[in-house]
Design a protein around this motif. Structure first.
Motif, short mmCIF file in Angstrom:
data_model
loop_
_atom_site.label_atom_id
_atom_site.label_comp_id
_atom_site.label_asym_id
_atom_site.label_seq_id
_atom_site.Cartn_x
_atom_site.Cartn_y
_atom_site.Cartn_z
N ARG A 547 4.24 -7.00 3.55
CA ARG A 547 3.94 -5.46 3.04
C ARG A 547 3.12 -4.87 3.89
O ARG A 547 2.82 -4.16 4.61
CB ARG A 547 4.08 -4.96 1.32
N LEU A 548 1.52 -6.06 4.16
CA LEU A 548 0.55 -5.34 4.79
C LEU A 548 1.16 -5.57 6.39
O LEU A 548 0.41 -4.45 6.65
CB LEU A 548 -0.24 -6.38 5.10
N LEU A 551 4.18 -2.48 6.65
CA LEU A 551 3.68 -1.27 6.39
C LEU A 551 2.47 -0.81 6.65
O LEU A 551 2.41 0.19 7.64
CB LEU A 551 3.52 -0.44 4.30
N SER A 552 1.47 -1.81 5.69
CA SER A 552 0.00 -1.35 6.38
C SER A 552 0.11 -1.64 7.96
O SER A 552 -0.50 -0.51 8.29
CB SER A 552 -1.23 -1.94 6.22
N GLY B 356 6.29 2.47 -3.87
CA GLY B 356 5.28 0.38 -3.94
C GLY B 356 6.27 0.31 -5.35
O GLY B 356 6.69 0.50 -5.72
N ASP B 395 -2.18 1.00 -5.26
CA ASP B 395 -1.82 0.29 -4.03
C ASP B 395 -1.94 0.13 -3.09
O ASP B 395 -1.08 1.71 -2.49
CB ASP B 395 0.40 0.52 -4.46
N PRO B 396 -3.00 -0.65 -2.79
CA PRO B 396 -3.17 -0.22 -1.50
C PRO B 396 -2.74 -0.03 0.10
O PRO B 396 -2.72 0.48 0.67
CB PRO B 396 -4.91 -1.18 -1.27
N ILE B 397 -1.88 -0.48 -0.19
CA ILE B 397 -0.58 -1.22 0.85
C ILE B 397 0.26 0.65 0.76
O ILE B 397 0.36 0.66 2.86
CB ILE B 397 -0.09 -2.57 0.78
N SER B 398 0.67 0.43 0.68
CA SER B 398 1.25 2.08 0.59
C SER B 398 0.80 3.01 0.22
O SER B 398 0.76 3.67 0.99
CB SER B 398 2.02 1.84 -1.44
N ARG B 400 -1.90 2.96 2.15
CA ARG B 400 -2.92 2.51 2.85
C ARG B 400 -4.98 3.16 2.74
O ARG B 400 -5.04 4.01 3.51
CB ARG B 400 -2.76 3.76 4.76
N LEU B 402 -6.53 0.23 1.84
CA LEU B 402 -7.66 -0.59 1.89
C LEU B 402 -8.61 -1.57 1.92
O LEU B 402 -9.41 -1.69 0.90
CB LEU B 402 -6.21 -1.88 2.88
#
Lengths: 587, 422
Positions: A547-548, A551-552, B356, B395-398, B400, B402
């Motif tokens: 996912r990182l 998505l990121s 997420g 949910d830091p990945i959804s 953005r 992080l």
């Protein structure tokens, strides 16, 4: 509407269908095979990879056992490169000790001609150190591990070389019928080409229904009743190859009693649940738990090993009369000549059976077709190796050795499964490819521990560059499939790097389906579908890394063309999140 | 006696170490490894998307109210807008001083949009100077240059998607021999090779393929140690703006960030960083953690400190573990988690679900002072704080978010723990 003609039309691109096409073409018939998705997309690509010695059936179904050992010996010659000669054990675990089954097993092996040799437990444990040390007896049989994708593709290639035409992503929408009451005759099929989104008619003197679990639906198109009970079986793959030998429990066949080494992983199977719809591939929580618990009996610690993936396949079990337990329905195959059975001429259904006996099923089917169409040459499939068989059986290290000898490290696109850029390009060029999942079946893309985490983006990039003319391998469009070589890093040597200038777009790739964003989304969802039922622990961490990345870093959920769909997008989108049913239902 | 023992050396752990050291605390970091920073793109994502929304967030600060309305326990609800702003500014000042400058949009309230390695617009708040010329609000057409045989970067995909998004963009390839003669290499190997490469060959090759007025996007491999000089020299020699686009992990920009922070902590600030030291156990007396223990070859080693900061990350960082039945737990203190404890509730059907997946949003709940709470809502221990991506309701990945969450909560936790007498 486009219309073409042939003598024999085969419906279904599983191993049975391609076997029929191969056999019929070798005998001199004009053959067309249609498959609604990719070859081996159905049951032939969703099993545990066991090439039966017959041992599993000696007590319960001696006819099947005899067929298995007979065909096992033939396939080792004709399809050698699709097989890893692992051998097999039948082991008596502490749970199975208070039974006379082992003695009946030995006796039945002798009666059916399945070679079986008892060996010392200590000797078996030296060969398979992870095996439960509390087993009391071990019997050795000639089981093997077989790659169902390669078996199907290699047979299809042989069929093509013999003159058969094979159309994938062509779905039968209706059967064409001539005549009237009492004189019905099937004269072909209407087919939808999902890639070009157009209909066509294929006219044939004989239509052979080899649609496996879907055979009842095809027969239903002309009102013939064929009762197929789709028997769903769940399998799970471990991140490691826990054993190098096929391990069977020496007991009455049941759930989760087979463990097969398959390339870099091992696969345990299966459950057996009757389902109404062969597309119902949902995996229940209890099935996963059962596989883990049964695996634990064979390999202590199995339940704590890292699990990569779970999937389900549907056995095409033919029900002749009311039978309660699925596994008691015959595993023998069934050949239905609808002219004799229902008065529908020009139509044969072949169903039931097992992957191991596909060649025999094809032989009997084409014998029957020849009885109607007039005999040609006799069947020679048992003596005819398919292209690539000359390489002999594969072994675990073959790709690594070729990568190292050829210094192909910088071409690795999928490090888990050692797939090189050249292999991907050849597969994309030579096999009809609509999704990256098709390439997965060709070369094992994305089947390792990261489950597509790194190779999805890379494969999309490679396919996109190939489409634009930046391939590293020479364009061999129009040449025969070299299926045997697709699995081989050395068989697809790239120049190492694409040409700097003068790109020539590769025309053979279906343009609208090669949208990189669609390829990305489809494959990510396809991989997710098989991971969700078994993801926890280390693999959950892996999914968070994926996912990182997507998505990121990539932001693939905000790419253009969000509305595009491939013929398989909806199939990948089916909800497979685990349910709360923790116990096996009893009825 | 150690004043502060930080468990975890990801972005939040390292930054907490730096900020605590600068306040005079005798600080130690114990960690298994360097966290997930070198897997990510090296950018500072503060808030790119609100849960379930498709349009990128324009200003992370303006969007905070809506975020915290949807997720009341979100770490940003604890730091507040002021805390987030102050921490991001402090980070920017720090990195400027360390020679790895970060920049952002012209309006300091807003996000930038930068091209991703798939050609999608990434909303980020701060980016390393080397990525800034990719800013999608700039007018120059894109030339995306890849290297043949580099398997972690695909310029034609980037250019095609940028074109579909309405930008002028095209792709070119250069031979990898301009950088290395190695047969097998990662992006990190290429960055190391760039540190000592003859730049004139690469510059000449770029000049040959670039058209006047274009900006040139390269894979993020422009050096590790001499990164700043390489970027400046190359831009000048080519006579065009040059910028980096992140690649598949491992990430060179992420590694640069980790490296400068780590070296600053150890060399300039004389902090102690022990890697390969996995903390597995703890001991508490009278509501205070007295020591934690790490795995070692003979027997567990105990580490005493006045204060402890848990910055082990969530599922990705290794701070949480999970098992088939659906239990998810925090690995050292077994702190209560908000994650669903049933596997049937972990996921949504779509991998790319815009909301997420619930399991990745669960975490450690902390009070306004960043001390983890018991189920009763009391601080679990008097002298234990938590920061980073293990915190609940994000949910830091959804989202953005992080790095934003890591930076803001590390800053807030350090402020809190310094101001608490223990």
């Amino acid at each position: 509407m486009r219309a073409i003609e042939t003598e024999i039309l085969v419906i279904g691109g599983g191993v049975t269908g391609v076997g029929v096409a191969w056999d019929a073409a070798l005998r001199g018939f004009d053959v067309i095979l249609v498959e609604r998705r990719d070859l081996a997309h159905g049951t032939s690509g969703r099993f545990h990879g066991l090439l039966h010695s017959g041992g599993r059936y000696v007590v319960k179904d001696p006819v099947s056992a005899r067929e298995c050992i007979h065909e096992n010996r033939i396939l080792r010659r004709t399809h050698a490169h699709c097989i890893e000669d692992t051998g097999g054990f039948f082991v008596v675990t502490p749970e199975d000790e208070d039974s006379d089954y082992p003695d009946r097993f030995v006796q039945a092996c002798a009666e059916t001609g399945v070679p079986c040799q008892e060996m010392a437990v200590s000797q078996a444990l030296r060969r398979e150190p992870r095996l439960n040390p509390r087993i009391s007896r071990v019997f050795r049989v000639p089981d093997a591990s077989v790659d169902g994708f390669q078996l199907t593709h290699a047979t299809a290639q042989a069929a093509r070389q013999a003159g058969a035409r094979i159309f994938t992503y062509h779905q039968v929408t209706d059967l064409l019928v001539a005549g009237g009451e009492g004189d019905v005759r099937v004269v072909g099929a209407r087919v939808f080409d999902a890639v070009r989104a157009e209909e066509m008619e294929i006219r044939a003197a004989m239509v052979i229904n080899a649609a496996g679990a879907w055979a009842g639906r095809i027969a239903g198109m002309v009102g013939s009743r064929v009762d197929i009970v789709p028997g769903k079986g769940v399998m799970i793959a471990t991140a490691h190859r826990l054993v190098n030998t096929v391990i069977n429990r020496c007991k009455w066949p049941s759930d989760g009693d087979i463990l097969v080494p398959a390339h870099t992983v091992s696969i345990i199977g299966t459950t057996d649940v009757p389902v109404a719809d062969p597309e119902d591939l949902r995996i229940e929580e209890w099935e996963i738990r059962k596989m883990l618990a049964e695996g634990e009996k064979l390999i202590p610690g199995f339940a704590r090993t890292r699990i990569l993936r779970a999937w389900a396949g549907v056995r095409p079990l033919y029900r002749e009369s009311a039978v309660t337990d699925d596994r008691d329905i015959s595993r023998k195959f069934t050949l239905l000549d609808h002219q004799e059975r229902d008065g529908v001429a020009g139509f044969i259904t072949i169903t039931g059976g097992k992957l191991t006996t596909f060649r025999l099923m094809a032989e009997k089917t084409v014998d029957r077709a020849a009885a109607h169409l007039g005999p040609r040459r006799p069947c020679i499939t048992a003596e005819t190796p398919v292209p690539g068989a000359e390489h002999g059986p594969y072994w675990l290290g073959h790709r690594l050795r070729e990568v190292e000898d050829g210094r192909l490290q910088n071409q690795l696109i999928c490090e888990c499964e050692l797939v090189t850029r050249g292999m991907l390009e050849s597969a994309a060029r030579l096999n009809p490819t609509v999704t990256l999942d098709d390439l997965r079946r060709d070369v094992r893309l994305g089947m390792g521990p990261c489950q597509g985490g790194f190779c999805t983006y890379r494969a999309v990039g490679v396919i996109h560059e190939l489409k634009l003319g930046h391939g590293v391998t020479p364009d061999t469009e129009g040449s025969d499939w070299r299926v045997a070589d697709l699995q081989s890093p050395a068989g697809n040597p790239g120049r190492g790097r694409p040409p700097v200038s003068g790109p020539e777009p590769v025309s053979s790739l279906a343009d609208h389906l090669y949208d990189p964003n669609l390829l990305l989304r489809d494959f990510l969802q396809e991989r997710w579908k098989g991971v969700v039922p078994i993801v926890w622990g280390q693999q959950l961490k892996q999914e968070q890394l994926d996912r990182l990345i997507y998505l990121s870093i990539m932001n693939v959920d905000h790419l253009p063309d969000a509305g595009l769909k491939s013929p398989l997008s909806d199939f990948y989108g089916v909800d497979v999140t685990p349910n709360d049913v923790l116990e096996e239902p009893h009825d | 006696m150690t004043d502060l023992l930080i468990i975890g050396a990801g972005l939040s752990g390292l930054l907490a170490g730096v900020w605590a050291r600068r306040q005079g605390l005798r600080t130690r970091i114990a960690a298994t490894g360097l966290g997930a920073t070198h897997w990510h793109a090296g950018t500072i994502d503060a808030l790119g998307y609100l849960p379930g929304e498709d349009a990128p967030v324009r200003s992370p600060f303006a969007a905070l109210t809506r975020l915290t309305a949807a997720r009341p326990g979100h770490p940003y609800a604890l730091t507040g807008e002021a805390g987030l702003r102050e921490a991001l500014a402090a980070f920017r000042t720090l990195l400027e001083k360390l020679g790895l400058p970060y920049g952002g949009a012209a309006n300091p309230d807003e996000n930038l949009l930068l091209p991703s390695p798939a050609g999608a617009p990434r909303p980020v708040y701060l980016a390393p100077a080397a990525q800034l010329a990719g800013d999608m609000s700039r007018p120059e057409p894109y030339l995306v240059v890849g290297f043949q045989a580099l398997r972690d970067f695909y310029p034609t995909v980037i250019a095609e998607n940028l074109t579909k998004l309405g930008f002028r963009a095209r792709a070119e390839f250069l031979p990898i021999e301009l950088i290395t003669d190695r047969r097998d290499f990662s992006t990190i190997d290429l960055a190391r090779a760039m540190d000592s490469a003859d730049l004139s060959r690469l510059a000449n090759a770029l000049k040959r393929v670039a058209a006047p007025g274009e900006r040139i996007g390269l894979p993020a491999i422009l050096g590790l140690r001499r990164h700043g000089q390489i970027l400046a020299a190359l831009s000048e020699a080519v006579g065009a703006p040059i910028f980096e686009i992140p690649t598949l992990p491992p990430s060179v920009p992420g590694l640069r960030l980790t490296t400068v922070l780590r070296e600053h902590f150890e060399r300039d600030l004389h902090g102690r960083l022990d890697l390969g030291m996995t903390v597995t156990d703890f001991h508490a007396e009278a509501g205070r953690v007295t020591w934690v223990a790490s795995r070692a070859s003979a027997r567990p080693v105990r580490h005493r400190a006045r204060r402890f900061l848990l910055a082990t990350g969530g599922i990705l960082g290794g701070g949480f573990h999970s098992e088939p039945r659906g239990r998810v737990w925090e690995t050292i203190f077994d702190l209560p988690l908000t994650a669903p404890q049933k596997r049937s509730q972990w996921f949504r059907p779509d991998f790319l679900a815009p909301e997420g997946h619930p399991v990745f949003r669960g975490g450690v709940r902390v009070g306004p002072d960043f001390r983890p709470l018991t189920l009763a809502g009391e601080p679990a221990f008097e002298n234990l704080w938590a920061a980073g991506n293990l915190l609940a309701d994000s949910d830091p990945i959804s989202e953005r978010s992080l790095e934003g969450v890591a930076i803001a909560t590390a800053r807030a936790a350090v402020t809190s723990l310094i101001n608490t007498d223990v």
